[in-house]
Design an enzyme around this catalytic site. Structure first.
Site, PDB file in Angstrom:
ATOM      1  N   LYS A  15       0.634  -1.197  -0.075  1.00  0.00           N
ATOM      2  CA  LYS A  15      -0.414   0.557  -0.231  1.00  0.00           C
ATOM      3  C   LYS A  15       0.841   1.510  -0.664  1.00  0.00           C
ATOM      4  CE  LYS A  15      -2.751  -0.587   3.266  1.00  0.00           C
ATOM      5  NZ  LYS A  15      -3.697   0.420   4.708  1.00  0.00           N
ATOM      6  N   ARG A  90     -11.878   1.713   9.107  1.00  0.00           N
ATOM      7  CA  ARG A  90     -11.456   0.460  10.462  1.00  0.00           C
ATOM      8  C   ARG A  90     -12.993  -0.620  10.425  1.00  0.00           C
ATOM      9  NH1 ARG A  90      -6.171  -0.461  10.734  1.00  0.00           N
ATOM     10  NH2 ARG A  90      -4.778   1.135  10.671  1.00  0.00           N
ATOM     11  N   ARG A 129      12.299 -11.115   6.722  1.00  0.00           N
ATOM     12  CA  ARG A 129      13.798  -9.713   7.203  1.00  0.00           C
ATOM     13  C   ARG A 129      14.058 -10.299   7.893  1.00  0.00           C
ATOM     14  NH1 ARG A 129      11.390  -4.082   8.291  1.00  0.00           N
ATOM     15  NH2 ARG A 129      10.066  -5.505   9.812  1.00  0.00           N
ATOM     16  N   ARG A 163      13.724  -9.768  13.606  1.00  0.00           N
ATOM     17  CA  ARG A 163      12.999  -8.910  15.104  1.00  0.00           C
ATOM     18  C   ARG A 163      11.549  -9.584  15.549  1.00  0.00           C
ATOM     19  NH1 ARG A 163      12.138  -3.486  11.836  1.00  0.00           N
ATOM     20  NH2 ARG A 163       9.842  -4.043  12.377  1.00  0.00           N
ATOM     21  N   ARG A 174      -0.947 -10.514  12.832  1.00  0.00           N
ATOM     22  CA  ARG A 174      -1.205  -9.480  12.353  1.00  0.00           C
ATOM     23  C   ARG A 174      -1.782  -9.577  11.202  1.00  0.00           C
ATOM     24  NH1 ARG A 174       3.075  -5.887   9.965  1.00  0.00           N
ATOM     25  NH2 ARG A 174       4.292  -7.611  10.227  1.00  0.00           N
TER      26      ARG A 174
END
Length: 218
Positions: A15, A90, A129, A163, A174
């Site tokens: 996005k 939302r 990552r 992380r 998420r």
């Protein structure tokens, strides 16, 4: 004609990149919820001060305050040629409030662009990552591996870490939360003939070609 848009998509769908392309091409402000809150609090607007009370206590900002901040922002003169909303609405209640607000401001929505990517693909994107422990250089298992396996290009270190929020369980959580939140909104805008879904599982430029074609057709 003003171009009043909402940009939707799950985390990792691209996005941010597409928002930048839209802003550069169509010269409309990119309005993200976070930026709006920060701006309203910095300017000490009525709604900004209300939001600050909740944020300072670590509480979620209630809908009426969030809606008030969005209305303040959409009333500003730079939104006359249009706007790109990102991160709002939302919930269905917020979508209803936005419909009412755009009616009052005479700034009806032109389109809702939904960048659609298979959650499995997003999981690979978001969990890929990893970071060099010594110098902090960032790599990705799909897009940017060290030139020599196991050795950092920058400092030659051999220790890497991930992380916590890039770990598979955190990413899955998420995505699940966002899918649950987005699904009713996708249906809501589809029923109102405002929804345009773009395949986000293509090269960035191909996604942009699709987005641009939709915007030019409006």
């Amino acid at each position: 004609m003003a171009l009043n848009l909402i940009l939707m998509g799950l985390p990792g769908a691209g996005k941010g990149t597409q928002a930048q392309y839209i802003v550069d091409e169509y010269h409309i402000p990119h309005i993200s919820t976070g930026d709006m809150f920060r701006e309203a609090m910095a300017n000490e607007t009525e709604m900004g001060l209300k939001a600050k009370e909740f944020i300072d206590k670590g509480d979620l900002v209630p809908d009426d305050v969030t809606v008030g901040i969005v209305k303040e922002r959409l009333s500003q003169p730079d939104t006359e040629p249009g706007f790109l909303l990102d991160g709002f609405p939302r919930t269905l209640a917020q979508a209803d409030a936005l419909a009412e607000m755009t009616d009052v401001l005479n700034k009806p929505l032109s389109a809702v662009i939904n960048i659609d990517v298979d959650p499995k693909v997003l999981t690979d994107r978001l969990t890929g990552r990893f970071i060099c422990k010594t110098c902090g250089a960032t790599y990705h298992k799909l897009y940017h591996m060290p030139k020599v396996p196991g050795t950092c290009d920058v400092c030659g270190g051999h220790e890497f870490y991930q992380r916590d929020d890039d770990k598979p369980e955190a990413v899955k959580n998420r995505l699940d939360v966002n899918i649950k939140m987005n699904t009713p909104l996708v249906s809501y805008y589809d029923e109102r003939n405002l929804l345009h879904t773009v395949n986000g599982d293509q090269e960035i430029d191909a996604v942009w070609q699709d987005v641009d074609a939709i915007l030019r057709s409006l």
